[in-house]
Design an enzyme around this catalytic site. Structure first.
Site, PDB file in Angstrom:
ATOM      1  N   LYS A   1       0.871  -1.182   0.000  1.00 19.70           N
ATOM      2  CA  LYS A   1       0.000   0.000   0.000  1.00 19.70           C
ATOM      3  C   LYS A   1       0.908   1.232   0.000  1.00 19.70           C
ATOM      4  CE  LYS A   1      -3.586   2.711   0.411  1.00 19.70           C
ATOM      5  NZ  LYS A   1      -4.467   2.941  -0.760  1.00 19.70           N
TER       6      LYS A   1
ATOM      7  N   CYS B   1      -2.458   9.436  -7.022  1.00 19.50           N
ATOM      8  CA  CYS B   1      -3.612   9.192  -6.148  1.00 19.50           C
ATOM      9  C   CYS B   1      -4.707  10.237  -6.419  1.00 19.50           C
ATOM     10  CB  CYS B   1      -3.227   9.254  -4.669  1.00 19.50           C
ATOM     11  SG  CYS B   1      -4.691   9.109  -3.613  1.00 19.50           S
TER      12      CYS B   1
HETATM   13  C1  DHB Z   1      -5.460   5.851  -3.150  1.00 20.24           C
HETATM   14  C2  DHB Z   1      -5.937   5.655  -4.410  1.00 20.24           C
HETATM   15  C3  DHB Z   1      -5.060   5.650  -5.451  1.00 20.24           C
HETATM   16  O1  DHB Z   1      -5.478   5.446  -6.716  1.00 20.24           O
HETATM   17  C4  DHB Z   1      -3.731   5.859  -5.218  1.00 20.24           C
HETATM   18  O2  DHB Z   1      -2.875   5.864  -6.242  1.00 20.24           O
HETATM   19  C5  DHB Z   1      -3.261   6.032  -3.955  1.00 20.24           C
HETATM   20  C6  DHB Z   1      -4.140   6.037  -2.914  1.00 20.24           C
HETATM   21  C7  DHB Z   1      -6.372   5.877  -2.029  1.00 20.24           C
HETATM   22  O3  DHB Z   1      -7.465   6.436  -2.179  1.00 20.24           O
HETATM   23  O4  DHB Z   1      -5.997   5.415  -0.953  1.00 20.24           O
END
Ligand code: DHB
Length: 310
Positions: A45, A131
């Site tokens: 993550k 993101c």
């Molecule tokens: C999140 C979503 C994404 O597409 C990303 O690249 C990083 C984080 C999110 O909402 O946590």
């Protein structure tokens, strides 16, 4: 014997399939499940300097055709993931991994990358420039000037293998402009694509996720054509030393085959992994191997990037 092994820079992988950042990668337990599956690697993550709770729930919803999410970067803080990948590296005998990270500002991104530079971790890093879900924070890689400035600064101090996660682009001129910037830097890879940002899914008369009144990143079937176009556009434009990771709309061996045909050296699975769990890697690997065997391909290098035109 048909092989789906691959490499990115100096890193070898027994299988070209892995998770996409955000799915099955929040905790050690989830990452261990990917590690012990048929996947060739895992990406963590996206870690920020401090742990984050993310956006209010519900913030992820599956649909018939895919998913919508507005997670808002919930994560355990970059140290949690850096410690884990470093531990696996030092133990030896594990797969190679990707540490995903980004700061909440360019300054924070540099603080984090300097920490990784000073650490014992020598593996791959995926800097997330895409993101779409943090209110008030635009997707960095849609701002070419800021992206260029961040990369220029990063490569003044960062010497380890680094790639970037990109949002989808939708215009040929943007492919040209983005590639011209990326080609200035010793990137190990680019990963195309992150979700298509800020879609809206409605059930009866109501949105299906809470943050941002229902707006969220779209994954699944609809994003495959956009993902394939981005993979191939960058394959055509980037220095051959910059490998491409293909992400978007992969739920079958045929989908993975198409990403590789467009130039992907590695293929990530997000929405379909969320729906099916880590057993998906064995299924899709077998499906990909069957297609390769039918066509007489022994390795992914036999067809990678060799898309036919009319
Ligand atoms: C999140 C979503 C994404 O597409 C990303 O690249 C990083 C984080 C999110 O909402 O946590």
């Amino acid at each position: 014997m048909v092989s789906t092994k691959t490499s990115i820079g100096a890193f070898d992988f027994d299988n070209c399939l892995m998770n996409a950042a955000g799915v099955y990668c929040m905790t050690r337990k989830e990452l261990e499940a990917i590690e012990s599956s048929a996947a060739g690697s895992f990406v963590t993550k996206t870690g920020t300097l401090e742990a984050r709770a993310g956006n209010p729930e519900p913030r992820y919803s599956n649909t018939d055709w895919g998913s919508i999410n507005s997670m808002g970067l919930p994560n355990k803080g970059v140290d949690y993931y850096l410690d884990f990948v470093t531990e696996l590296q030092e133990e030896g005998g594990h797969k190679n991994h990707f540490l995903s990270l980004v700061g909440m500002s360019p300054e924070e991104t540099h603080t984090i990358l300097k920490k990784v530079e000073a650490s014992n971790y020598n593996g791959l890093v995926e800097l997330n420039l895409s993101c779409p879900n943090v209110p008030g924070k635009p997707q960095i890689a849609y701002d070419f000037e800021t992206t260029d400035a961040i990369l220029s600064e990063v490569f003044s101090y960062y010497t380890k293998p680094l790639g970037i996660k990109l949002p989808p682009y939708f215009d040929i001129v943007h492919f040209d402009q983005a590639a011209a910037i990326f080609n200035k830097y010793p990137l190990a890879f680019v990963n195309s694509v992150n979700s298509i940002g800020n879609g809206l899914v409605i059930d009866d008369e109501t949105v299906v996720i809470k943050p941002k009144n229902g707006f969220g990143g779209i994954g699944g079937d609809f994003i495959k054509p956009t993902a394939l176009a981005n993979v191939h556009a960058f394959y055509q434009r980037l220095n051959p030393s910059i490998k491409i990771i293909g992400t978007g709309g992969v739920k079958s061996g045929r989908d993975a085959f198409e990403h590789i045909l467009c130039g992907a050296s590695m293929v990530q699975i997000g929405t379909a992994l969320h729906k099916e769990g880590p057993a998906i890697f064995e299924r899709i690997t077998k499906e990909l191997q069957n297609i390769m065997a039918e066509k007489g391909y022994d390795s992914i290098e036999d067809f990678r990037g060799k898309l036919h035109y009319l």
